[in-house]
Write an enzyme that holds these catalytic residues in place. Sequence first.
Site, mmCIF file in Angstrom:
data_model
loop_
_atom_site.group_PDB
_atom_site.id
_atom_site.type_symbol
_atom_site.label_atom_id
_atom_site.label_comp_id
_atom_site.label_asym_id
_atom_site.label_seq_id
_atom_site.Cartn_x
_atom_site.Cartn_y
_atom_site.Cartn_z
ATOM 1 N N SER A 97 57.091 34.888 -18.113
ATOM 2 C CA SER A 97 56.860 36.107 -17.364
ATOM 3 C C SER A 97 56.964 35.917 -15.845
ATOM 4 O O SER A 97 57.057 36.889 -15.098
ATOM 5 C CB SER A 97 55.458 36.645 -17.697
ATOM 6 O OG SER A 97 54.450 35.711 -17.310
ATOM 7 N N SER A 133 55.365 30.441 -19.308
ATOM 8 C CA SER A 133 55.811 31.419 -18.314
ATOM 9 C C SER A 133 56.065 30.869 -16.924
ATOM 10 O O SER A 133 56.534 31.597 -16.051
ATOM 11 C CB SER A 133 54.799 32.570 -18.227
ATOM 12 O OG SER A 133 54.827 33.328 -19.411
ATOM 13 N N LYS A 160 52.555 35.373 -7.597
ATOM 14 C CA LYS A 160 52.793 36.216 -8.774
ATOM 15 C C LYS A 160 51.831 37.393 -8.773
ATOM 16 O O LYS A 160 50.655 37.241 -8.414
ATOM 17 C CB LYS A 160 52.644 35.380 -10.046
ATOM 18 C CG LYS A 160 53.069 36.106 -11.322
ATOM 19 C CD LYS A 160 52.992 35.188 -12.538
ATOM 20 C CE LYS A 160 53.387 35.897 -13.824
ATOM 21 N NZ LYS A 160 53.314 35.013 -15.005
#
Length: 485
Positions: free
Chosen positions: A154, A178, A79
């Site tokens: 996210s 997330s 990420k």
Amino acid sequence: MSLFEHTLPELQSRLDRKELSVTDLVEQAFETISQREEKVKAYITIDEDGARNAARRLDDQLAGGEKRGPLFGIPAGIKDNIVTKGLRTTCASQFLREFNPVYDATVTGKLRDAGVITLGKMNMDEFAMGGSNENSSFYPVSNPWDLERVPGGSSGGSAAAVAAGEAYFTLGSDTGGSIRQPASYCGVVGLKPTYGLVSRFGLVAFASSLDQIGPITKNVEDSAYVLQAIAGYDGSDSTSAKVDIPDYTSALTGDVKGLRIAVPKEYLGEGVDPQVKETVLQALKTLEGLGASWEEVSLPHTEYAVATYYLLASSEASSNLARFDGVRYGVRAENPDNLLDLYHQSRTQGFGDEVKRRIMLGTYALSSGYYDAYYLKAQKVRTLIKRDFDQIFEKYDVVIGPTAPTTAFKLGSQVDDPLTMYLNDILTIPVSLAGVPAISVPCGFADGMPVGLQIIGKPFDESTVLRAAHAFEQHTEFHKQRPQL
């Protein structure tokens, strides 16, 4: 059949027998990315040269017969809020669009030492603020199951890449859901460890008392292997916990006889899609058939979780993002009138709307005259939410419910309605506030879209969470189904 459809032990066995090279795995990844990435847009940065060079080095080690672990040679995505030395880390923000870190996060260093190859950095909501991945300042990610729907957020890019076969596994970060919510929307497995189990050193902070790094994988066994590699105390992280790390894979016995399950009535009540509810009830029947038992319970402070979370998370974001001032790194406005104008113009140009919204909310909650009324009260409610879980865990081993109240919604359908967007995390936020571990595993479909089952455990009892998730997975086929891209 894609190489990525094989289990980790199968891949390691094929590497042992020289039927497969690490370069083969990396080339398979880039071939899939070239075919699908234009539709999915899971990556912000792809590191082809770095990955291929690393593959050649690992193939040399393989030829030399060096000792290696279960993640050796596995191509993965990271990420884009987890720093990677020399590889652009943007947090999906224009503020950091040219930021190249000079060090590795603890987790990326651990994965590199385990022989994992970084394919690139995954798309996300800017600074991890969002639940749909539409807040990325580069481009939104599409859900591989339906390109007109969101992948969740996210960590939407991290989940979409695994679902689309563009990475064997990925790392995400979970502040209020997330990892788990996008895993649910994309039909993959997402694990949020106990707060403090995995080092946050090198994770660009959103809300420091909530952020936690965890894996997104195709199955529960892979989650156990990745967690084994990244868990552990880190002196560089003041919130890291000094706890013994068990062998997580040894918990994957398939046996849940006598497991005591609590099912909160609040998690199956108003706002939960009827198909999602029915899918979760069927999953509970499956676990019941394996010897587990379940009872309905109450987590009475659940209704206050969303308000509590957004006050606390926004307050911490307001403090953490103060470092982005246009002076030290990131966007720097040209020709400012003075120092205050430099701050103002740099942040105006660098931050997106959702980030600005949360900074303003957090600054307001922390301001003189409002601190006691909002921030302090939210901290007290957080304690009550944690106490709810503590009381349930005195009698039960795990808490189970849906990961999200609905399946993935259409792109653009909630962009102008932030409150509705925030409520999509109503079932994951209490877990984050309490700091306990939870996993989302595929448990069925509603209108053709994946539904996630959330299994929540006691602090640092990831073994029981993984055991329950693995047992369910072994008696269902949902985790084996793939989107047709």
